[in-house]
Design a protein around this motif. Structure first.
Motif, PDB file in Angstrom:
ATOM      1  N   ARG A  85       0.809  -1.213   0.000  1.00 57.91           N
ATOM      2  CA  ARG A  85       0.000   0.000   0.000  1.00 57.91           C
ATOM      3  C   ARG A  85       0.846   1.267   0.000  1.00 57.91           C
ATOM      4  O   ARG A  85       0.431   2.306  -0.517  1.00 57.91           O
ATOM      5  N   SER A  86       1.999   1.210   0.632  1.00 57.93           N
ATOM      6  CA  SER A  86       2.934   2.330   0.706  1.00 57.93           C
ATOM      7  C   SER A  86       4.302   1.712   0.962  1.00 57.93           C
ATOM      8  O   SER A  86       4.410   0.497   1.121  1.00 57.93           O
ATOM      9  N   PRO A  87       5.364   2.513   1.008  1.00 56.46           N
ATOM     10  CA  PRO A  87       6.682   1.916   1.249  1.00 56.46           C
ATOM     11  C   PRO A  87       6.757   1.064   2.519  1.00 56.46           C
ATOM     12  O   PRO A  87       7.564   0.131   2.583  1.00 56.46           O
ATOM     13  N   SER A  88       5.944   1.356   3.530  1.00 56.35           N
ATOM     14  CA  SER A  88       6.047   0.618   4.789  1.00 56.35           C
ATOM     15  C   SER A  88       4.775  -0.119   5.185  1.00 56.35           C
ATOM     16  O   SER A  88       4.717  -0.723   6.252  1.00 56.35           O
ATOM     17  N   VAL A  89       3.753  -0.088   4.333  1.00 49.78           N
ATOM     18  CA  VAL A  89       2.454  -0.678   4.688  1.00 49.78           C
ATOM     19  C   VAL A  89       2.021  -1.681   3.626  1.00 49.78           C
ATOM     20  O   VAL A  89       2.128  -1.423   2.436  1.00 49.78           O
ATOM     21  N   ARG A  90       1.512  -2.814   4.100  1.00 51.39           N
ATOM     22  CA  ARG A  90       0.944  -3.827   3.215  1.00 51.39           C
ATOM     23  C   ARG A  90      -0.436  -4.233   3.708  1.00 51.39           C
ATOM     24  O   ARG A  90      -0.715  -4.204   4.903  1.00 51.39           O
ATOM     25  N   SER A  91      -1.277  -4.623   2.754  1.00 42.51           N
ATOM     26  CA  SER A  91      -2.545  -5.256   3.093  1.00 42.51           C
ATOM     27  C   SER A  91      -2.375  -6.764   2.979  1.00 42.51           C
ATOM     28  O   SER A  91      -1.776  -7.265   2.023  1.00 42.51           O
ATOM     29  N   PHE A  92      -2.897  -7.473   3.968  1.00 42.65           N
ATOM     30  CA  PHE A  92      -2.900  -8.933   3.982  1.00 42.65           C
ATOM     31  C   PHE A  92      -4.353  -9.396   4.040  1.00 42.65           C
ATOM     32  O   PHE A  92      -5.105  -8.976   4.929  1.00 42.65           O
ATOM     33  N   TRP A  93      -4.755 -10.246   3.085  1.00 40.26           N
ATOM     34  CA  TRP A  93      -6.092 -10.812   3.111  1.00 40.26           C
ATOM     35  C   TRP A  93      -6.029 -12.194   3.752  1.00 40.26           C
ATOM     36  O   TRP A  93      -5.252 -13.057   3.326  1.00 40.26           O
ATOM     37  N   LEU A  94      -6.848 -12.394   4.783  1.00 38.01           N
ATOM     38  CA  LEU A  94      -6.912 -13.664   5.492  1.00 38.01           C
ATOM     39  C   LEU A  94      -8.238 -14.339   5.205  1.00 38.01           C
ATOM     40  O   LEU A  94      -9.307 -13.719   5.310  1.00 38.01           O
ATOM     41  N   GLU A  95      -8.165 -15.612   4.876  1.00 36.67           N
ATOM     42  CA  GLU A  95      -9.357 -16.429   4.657  1.00 36.67           C
ATOM     43  C   GLU A  95      -9.547 -17.365   5.845  1.00 36.67           C
ATOM     44  O   GLU A  95      -8.589 -18.003   6.286  1.00 36.67           O
ATOM     45  N   LEU A  96     -10.775 -17.423   6.367  1.00 35.88           N
ATOM     46  CA  LEU A  96     -11.100 -18.355   7.443  1.00 35.88           C
ATOM     47  C   LEU A  96     -11.877 -19.521   6.838  1.00 35.88           C
ATOM     48  O   LEU A  96     -13.087 -19.419   6.593  1.00 35.88           O
TER      49      LEU A  96
ATOM     50  N   ALA B 245     -15.138  -3.341   4.834  1.00 32.63           N
ATOM     51  CA  ALA B 245     -16.441  -3.778   5.327  1.00 32.63           C
ATOM     52  C   ALA B 245     -16.695  -5.233   4.923  1.00 32.63           C
ATOM     53  O   ALA B 245     -16.106  -5.730   3.962  1.00 32.63           O
ATOM     54  N   PRO B 246     -17.576  -5.925   5.627  1.00 31.13           N
ATOM     55  CA  PRO B 246     -17.939  -7.288   5.224  1.00 31.13           C
ATOM     56  C   PRO B 246     -18.444  -7.303   3.790  1.00 31.13           C
ATOM     57  O   PRO B 246     -19.217  -6.432   3.377  1.00 31.13           O
ATOM     58  N   ASP B 247     -18.000  -8.302   3.008  1.00 36.67           N
ATOM     59  CA  ASP B 247     -18.389  -8.358   1.602  1.00 36.67           C
ATOM     60  C   ASP B 247     -19.077  -9.670   1.233  1.00 36.67           C
ATOM     61  O   ASP B 247     -19.234  -9.989   0.058  1.00 36.67           O
ATOM     62  N   GLY B 248     -19.481 -10.425   2.255  1.00 41.20           N
ATOM     63  CA  GLY B 248     -20.155 -11.691   1.992  1.00 41.20           C
ATOM     64  C   GLY B 248     -19.226 -12.869   1.804  1.00 41.20           C
ATOM     65  O   GLY B 248     -19.683 -13.994   1.615  1.00 41.20           O
ATOM     66  N   SER B 249     -17.902 -12.624   1.878  1.00 38.48           N
ATOM     67  CA  SER B 249     -16.932 -13.700   1.736  1.00 38.48           C
ATOM     68  C   SER B 249     -16.447 -14.126   3.119  1.00 38.48           C
ATOM     69  O   SER B 249     -16.873 -13.599   4.140  1.00 38.48           O
ATOM     70  N   ASN B 250     -15.538 -15.076   3.126  1.00 32.40           N
ATOM     71  CA  ASN B 250     -14.949 -15.524   4.395  1.00 32.40           C
ATOM     72  C   ASN B 250     -13.556 -14.931   4.594  1.00 32.40           C
ATOM     73  O   ASN B 250     -12.723 -15.512   5.287  1.00 32.40           O
ATOM     74  N   GLN B 251     -13.319 -13.741   3.991  1.00 31.47           N
ATOM     75  CA  GLN B 251     -12.005 -13.125   4.065  1.00 31.47           C
ATOM     76  C   GLN B 251     -12.070 -11.745   4.733  1.00 31.47           C
ATOM     77  O   GLN B 251     -13.117 -11.086   4.729  1.00 31.47           O
ATOM     78  N   ALA B 252     -10.937 -11.338   5.281  1.00 33.16           N
ATOM     79  CA  ALA B 252     -10.805 -10.012   5.882  1.00 33.16           C
ATOM     80  C   ALA B 252      -9.490  -9.402   5.436  1.00 33.16           C
ATOM     81  O   ALA B 252      -8.475 -10.094   5.326  1.00 33.16           O
ATOM     82  N   GLU B 253      -9.513  -8.096   5.174  1.00 32.48           N
ATOM     83  CA  GLU B 253      -8.289  -7.377   4.822  1.00 32.48           C
ATOM     84  C   GLU B 253      -7.730  -6.698   6.063  1.00 32.48           C
ATOM     85  O   GLU B 253      -8.436  -5.978   6.762  1.00 32.48           O
ATOM     86  N   LEU B 254      -6.448  -6.926   6.333  1.00 27.24           N
ATOM     87  CA  LEU B 254      -5.748  -6.253   7.414  1.00 27.24           C
ATOM     88  C   LEU B 254      -4.705  -5.320   6.813  1.00 27.24           C
ATOM     89  O   LEU B 254      -3.956  -5.714   5.917  1.00 27.24           O
ATOM     90  N   CYS B 255      -4.652  -4.081   7.282  1.00 24.69           N
ATOM     91  CA  CYS B 255      -3.703  -3.080   6.779  1.00 24.69           C
ATOM     92  C   CYS B 255      -2.636  -2.889   7.855  1.00 24.69           C
ATOM     93  O   CYS B 255      -2.931  -2.373   8.943  1.00 24.69           O
ATOM     94  N   ILE B 256      -1.387  -3.298   7.557  1.00 22.81           N
ATOM     95  CA  ILE B 256      -0.360  -3.430   8.594  1.00 22.81           C
ATOM     96  C   ILE B 256       0.898  -2.664   8.213  1.00 22.81           C
ATOM     97  O   ILE B 256       1.392  -2.777   7.092  1.00 22.81           O
TER      98      ILE B 256
END
Length: 243
Positions: free
Chosen positions: A15-26, A62-73
């Protein structure tokens, strides 16, 4: 003790030089249900004891009806947790997680108060989830005030600018502490920190405003103190601390 459940990284985006988004599936469910503003606690394979590996990150969409979540770290220079995620984890890596938790959420039902969101860095994550979920449904005003160092550190800029163009009740302000850059009709950019923005905009007290603060403790504590000095009661200030 809440049960831990397996989660698998399905996507990673810089997302930026020091930030990434990680998508986690449950994979234990078809749909991941949560309230925008909540977080996931991960159990990462670091440290000498299991508790050493516990890290909590706000869900950034926001929830999108899937079993995944985006984390911005954000990658912390000495952070063991982010060190693992940025250097040891990859697509397909598995970690353990608890159910979504947290009370840093907007009230249910139609909102009655304008919402001012003040944040720095990845503190914008829960606000993005809230705005995706509620902006198009509400008639109250939303104001996102975001602070970072340089223009390349502005997270989700294009998305928030599009929100500002599409929704007259949304204002988008950015404070850059280390450089100057041009704003536009859809983004107000100033050099400095977030505090002067809300101090000027909301110097006249309004009882129908709720201030939501999110980010590192130093920024949140200072913002709360400044709002109290302006005369706002603590009941109008809601906060979420990182670190």
């Amino acid at each position: 003790m809440p049960k831990w459940k397996p989660a698998r990284i399905t996507r990673i985006e810089q997302r930026s030089p020091s930030v990434r988004s990680f998508w986690l599936e449950l994979p234990d469910r078809d749909v991941l249900d949560f309230r925008p503003g909540q977080f996931l606690t991960l159990d990462l394979p670091i440290g000498e004891t299991r508790r050493d590996g516990w890290r909590s990150y706000s869900i950034a969409a926001a929830p999108d009806g899937s079993n995944q979540a985006e984390l911005c770290i954000v990658r912390l220079p000495e952070g063991k947790g982010t060190g693992y995620l940025f250097e040891g984890a990859d697509i397909g890596s598995e970690v353990m997680t608890k159910e979504p938790a947290g009370v840093f959420t907007l009230p249910e039902g139609p909102l009655e108060n304008d919402i001012v969101m003040i944040c720095t860095g990845t503190g914008v994550a829960p606000f993005r989830a809230m705005l995706q979920d509620r902006l198009g449904k509400e008639t109250v005003n939303f104001h996102l005030i975001f602070g970072c160092r340089t223009a390349q550190d502005i997270l989700y800029r294009e998305e928030f600018e599009e929100m500002a163009r599409a929704h007259p009740n949304f204002t988008y302000s950015v404070a850059l502490s280390r450089e100057e850059t041009e704003g536009s009709a859809s983004i107000e950019v100033t050099k400095g920190y977030v505090h002067p923005i809300y101090e000027e905009k909301y110097a006249e007290l309004h009882s129908n405003i709720r201030f939501y603060l999110c980010g590192w403790a130093v920024m949140v504590d200072e913002a709360k103190e400044r709002l109290l000095k302006l005369g706002y009661p603590k009941e109008q200030i809601i906060e979420e601390l990182y670190g």
